[in-house]
Design a protein around this motif. Sequence first.
Motif, PDB file in Angstrom:
ATOM      1  N   UNK A 584     -88.193 -20.797  -5.660  1.00 21.80           N
ATOM      2  CA  UNK A 584     -86.740 -20.619  -5.519  1.00 21.80           C
ATOM      3  C   UNK A 584     -86.378 -19.141  -5.671  1.00 21.80           C
ATOM      4  N   UNK A 585     -86.965 -18.481  -6.662  1.00 21.64           N
ATOM      5  CA  UNK A 585     -86.694 -17.059  -6.872  1.00 21.64           C
ATOM      6  C   UNK A 585     -87.120 -16.241  -5.661  1.00 21.64           C
ATOM      7  N   UNK A 586     -88.311 -16.527  -5.144  1.00 20.41           N
ATOM      8  CA  UNK A 586     -88.832 -15.773  -3.996  1.00 20.41           C
ATOM      9  C   UNK A 586     -87.970 -16.002  -2.756  1.00 20.41           C
ATOM     10  N   UNK A 587     -87.597 -17.250  -2.499  1.00 23.32           N
ATOM     11  CA  UNK A 587     -86.814 -17.561  -1.302  1.00 23.32           C
ATOM     12  C   UNK A 587     -85.438 -16.909  -1.328  1.00 23.32           C
ATOM     13  N   UNK A 588     -84.940 -16.613  -2.510  1.00 25.31           N
ATOM     14  CA  UNK A 588     -83.617 -15.998  -2.640  1.00 25.31           C
ATOM     15  C   UNK A 588     -83.685 -14.521  -3.015  1.00 25.31           C
ATOM     16  N   UNK A 589     -84.874 -13.944  -2.898  1.00 25.02           N
ATOM     17  CA  UNK A 589     -85.010 -12.517  -3.200  1.00 25.02           C
ATOM     18  C   UNK A 589     -84.835 -12.187  -4.662  1.00 25.02           C
ATOM     19  N   UNK A 590     -85.165 -13.143  -5.550  1.00 23.38           N
ATOM     20  CA  UNK A 590     -84.912 -12.951  -6.977  1.00 23.38           C
ATOM     21  C   UNK A 590     -86.188 -12.855  -7.809  1.00 23.38           C
ATOM     22  N   UNK A 591     -87.283 -12.409  -7.178  1.00 18.14           N
ATOM     23  CA  UNK A 591     -88.535 -12.247  -7.928  1.00 18.14           C
ATOM     24  C   UNK A 591     -88.362 -11.362  -9.150  1.00 18.14           C
ATOM     25  N   UNK A 592     -87.500 -10.337  -9.016  1.00 19.24           N
ATOM     26  CA  UNK A 592     -87.368  -9.359 -10.093  1.00 19.24           C
ATOM     27  C   UNK A 592     -86.069  -9.532 -10.881  1.00 19.24           C
ATOM     28  N   UNK A 593     -85.390 -10.664 -10.688  1.00 19.87           N
ATOM     29  CA  UNK A 593     -84.258 -10.962 -11.565  1.00 19.87           C
ATOM     30  C   UNK A 593     -84.811 -11.335 -12.940  1.00 19.87           C
ATOM     31  N   UNK A 594     -83.929 -11.443 -13.925  1.00 18.13           N
ATOM     32  CA  UNK A 594     -84.395 -11.728 -15.291  1.00 18.13           C
ATOM     33  C   UNK A 594     -85.207 -13.015 -15.356  1.00 18.13           C
ATOM     34  N   UNK A 595     -84.637 -14.108 -14.822  1.00 18.58           N
ATOM     35  CA  UNK A 595     -85.359 -15.376 -14.914  1.00 18.58           C
ATOM     36  C   UNK A 595     -86.485 -15.469 -13.886  1.00 18.58           C
ATOM     37  N   UNK A 596     -86.363 -14.749 -12.763  1.00 18.60           N
ATOM     38  CA  UNK A 596     -87.484 -14.704 -11.827  1.00 18.60           C
ATOM     39  C   UNK A 596     -88.694 -14.055 -12.474  1.00 18.60           C
ATOM     40  N   UNK A 597     -88.453 -12.975 -13.216  1.00 17.81           N
ATOM     41  CA  UNK A 597     -89.538 -12.299 -13.933  1.00 17.81           C
ATOM     42  C   UNK A 597     -90.071 -13.179 -15.061  1.00 17.81           C
ATOM     43  N   UNK A 598     -89.169 -13.819 -15.798  1.00 18.40           N
ATOM     44  CA  UNK A 598     -89.598 -14.688 -16.903  1.00 18.40           C
ATOM     45  C   UNK A 598     -90.476 -15.827 -16.397  1.00 18.40           C
ATOM     46  N   UNK A 599     -90.135 -16.385 -15.245  1.00 19.75           N
ATOM     47  CA  UNK A 599     -90.950 -17.465 -14.680  1.00 19.75           C
ATOM     48  C   UNK A 599     -92.362 -16.974 -14.357  1.00 19.75           C
ATOM     49  N   UNK A 600     -92.465 -15.742 -13.853  1.00 18.26           N
ATOM     50  CA  UNK A 600     -93.800 -15.220 -13.532  1.00 18.26           C
ATOM     51  C   UNK A 600     -94.573 -14.883 -14.807  1.00 18.26           C
ATOM     52  N   UNK A 601     -93.880 -14.405 -15.839  1.00 11.95           N
ATOM     53  CA  UNK A 601     -94.544 -14.218 -17.139  1.00 11.95           C
ATOM     54  C   UNK A 601     -95.145 -15.535 -17.600  1.00 11.95           C
ATOM     55  N   UNK A 602     -94.311 -16.574 -17.541  1.00 12.18           N
ATOM     56  CA  UNK A 602     -94.739 -17.881 -18.023  1.00 12.18           C
ATOM     57  C   UNK A 602     -95.911 -18.407 -17.199  1.00 12.18           C
ATOM     58  N   UNK A 603     -95.860 -18.179 -15.888  1.00 13.22           N
ATOM     59  CA  UNK A 603     -96.965 -18.646 -15.040  1.00 13.22           C
ATOM     60  C   UNK A 603     -98.257 -17.915 -15.400  1.00 13.22           C
TER      61      UNK A 603
END
Length: 913
Positions: A584-603
């Motif tokens: 969802x973050x990637x499709x909306x260009x939000x990889x580097x938003x706060x929660x987009x980044x947090x999701x990748x940390x968690x992954x």
Amino acid sequence: MNGLLVGRSAELAGLVRVLQSAAEGVAGVALVGGDAGIGKTRLTAELVSEARERGFHVLVGQCAELGDSLPYLPLADALRGAEPVVREAAAAHPMLGQLLPGMQSAPSTGLTQQRLFGSLLGLLADVQPVLFVIEDLHWADRSTRDLLVFLSRMVQSEQVCVVGTYRTDDLHRRHPLRSVLAELKRLPTVMGVELGPLASGDMSDYVATLGEMGAQELDLIVARADGNPFYAEELFAAVAEGDSLPDGLASLLMTRVEVLSESGQRVLRAAAVAGRRVEDELLREVSGLPLAEFEDAVREIVSRGLLRVDGYGYTFRHALLQEAVYTDLLPGERTRLHAAFARLLTSPAELAYHHLASHDLTGALSASAEAGRLAERLGAPAEAHSHYDRALGLWERVEGAAALVGETRERLAFRSAVMAADSGDNHRAIVQLRALPPTSEVSERLAYYLYEAEDQPGAIAAAERAVESAEDQAALARALATHARTLLWSDRHRDVEAVTARALETARAAGVRDAEAGALLTLATYVELRGDRDKAHELIEAASTEGSGDLAMDLRARFHHARIHYEQGLLAEAAEVADAGIRVAFENGLNWSNYGTDLRFLRFLIHYVAGEWDQAEAVASGFGARVGTLPEAILSSFALFIEVARDLPAVGERLSRLRPFWYSELAAYMSRGLAAEHALWHGDPATALDHVRAVMAPMVNGEASALRMAAIGLWALAELGTTEGADDLRARARRAVDSGPIVGPGALGPEGRAWALRVEAEWHRVHGRLDVELWRQVVEAFDFGFVYEVARARWRLAEALLAAGDREGAQAEWDLARETAAKLRAAPLENALAELGRRARFGGGGQGDGGLTAREIEVLRLVAEGLTNREIAERLFIAQKTVSVHVSNILGKLEVSTRTQAAAAGRQRGLLA
């Protein structure tokens, strides 16, 4: 373009190095500064030519003197002029596509600017290699400056080179670009290039390239040009045409304009009011000339090199020429021309600019409000706020303002405040909201921003006003959801359940999904802190089931949904939810938003815990190559989990970059905790203990993070052979188990319980007791899926079993630990297990390997092939020093003294098959 590039070989070579580095996968940024006319555009044009020869896609955009009137103008400019393949790729990203002609603005779903930035990052990754040139940054709008900062920090391993140019003579002390340049030039991959005047010899060479002239004229031009190539070109043109040479560049430029016909001057004056660039049809309309006369005038101007043909219009050959012509206009003439453009233009931002310049306050008010709405849709909140504020400033001076704008003054002021907050200026938003009548909507937003500004009492009071003044059920639902959030960390936290229950009932009845999701997430946090993780999980799952219409809320829900799974030890489920959130973050260009980044940390953590270390290392490779801010430091710290556990050469350099951020508790917990483990693996328990004590000193009693730190500290004490401080570490860990952060007993997840057991086992080890049953419990506790920690606990369990006389049981645990360590390529653990195996004289799992680790066997096989240490390092992607350590270990374990003997021993033991 006049003349060859002369006297700039060093500067061009520097830019080409950045370009070459980008081609090799290390993105870079260059900032080119210099006075007007000094040759910045000429230099970047040479770089553009070089980039195209190397197969780069080239994007070139130019800022305009209209400043904040046109958000993202250079990006839109670059995309419109890009190759078809780049435009097609941009159109596939809705947030970028709307910058292209004929594309509709996407409806706002929150985080608009972050989505635009992320979409651009995605585009640059799609079409790389890319050279992106942004000219005239001294005129850049706020959002373009933010975009430059974002790209400078975020492009890392992409094949991307960003180059910006700016006038140094325009940067007054309070110019907004100054602080941006100072920030960026501190980054290690940003290169600053300052163009000074050409030396007299270089200037002579340059002028000689412009055409034939006598020695006297050449000397005159060189002397007068003062090292400025553009000035030299104008002097040369004047000399060639037999004109006299007035003092000053502006006067010289106007003498060249004054030789034009009356029609030519009329057209050029109109073009100067339009700005650096103007469309053909628009220029003809404003000039008021018949078509044939207009075309003759334009042909004359172009032939004299004052304007250049550019697509469907014309550009001034240099900004200084446009400025000189504009400055020479009479006040009334300037006003009339601005009014003429305002009658013909459709762009709200340009309309606002020309209406203001022509003193048409009614037109300026209407256009400013519309320009604000457009900027809001484009994801340019700073410019939207600026336009709205300009409209508010004109409001009292225009009769019937509300009818013109289409909304009340209070509503426009509210929108302005929201845009101020979205651009990062919460203080301005709070000031504006406090000046408005306290409607429910105003009070709810005020509460939200006060909460973010950590004014808890103010936030609660504002939220209560929002609830009391709610005019309908939708407003009441949002007010209650925000009220619950403001109470969560206050001494009134016990009211959260009642408030969220009312918020949920109201939101569901009114169909307000965003308020429902917000209330669910607040309640989930509350019940989780009380220890009811199962209930929290249910609530977060309910919040994640369907979209709220607010992307920030949706990503927040997905993150917490995945986090709860992770903390319950449900790694497969956590991975599935995290992957969905990342999509969802990637499709909306939000990889580097706060929660987009947090999701990748968690992954990353899920990969790490599950023993998927190659995938984790791949994810971590993009973490914090540049560390200039605290969020970047925290991001970079995550990579240490893998780097320390595999003893990669990058550890030392990363820790040195992170050291300035150890003032932050989170950054220190992450990086110093792992620095302590690194020190322990390298035989320095005293340094490890220093790190642990520094991290734990500011911790509040009861923090769960104390568990891991206490376990590491006790490990260090055991290595030092002292019990001093051991009881305190255990006591702090026990407080983390016995008390939660808000109320009642805190419920630890499986990982927390495992660390708590490890603390107890380490405490006994400090006191000389190797408790078999306790270490067995540690193994079982980590066996929810934490592969590495199970192996480390088996190492200690093997030691305890050996001390208890159970040699067979010890070897069984040792074999399992060795198998895992080899699979993970956890070199320090492999070495520790090998040392234990030597002391215990264990067999190598029936293989007669002499206690060699999997990596050492790998090195031995390459030694047998005749490779040098350097060649082995290149083959295995490790440091040459690390290879040397492995070879020394191999010689010692096989009890041989040469590489040849080691190879022979390896063959005898069947290790080289």
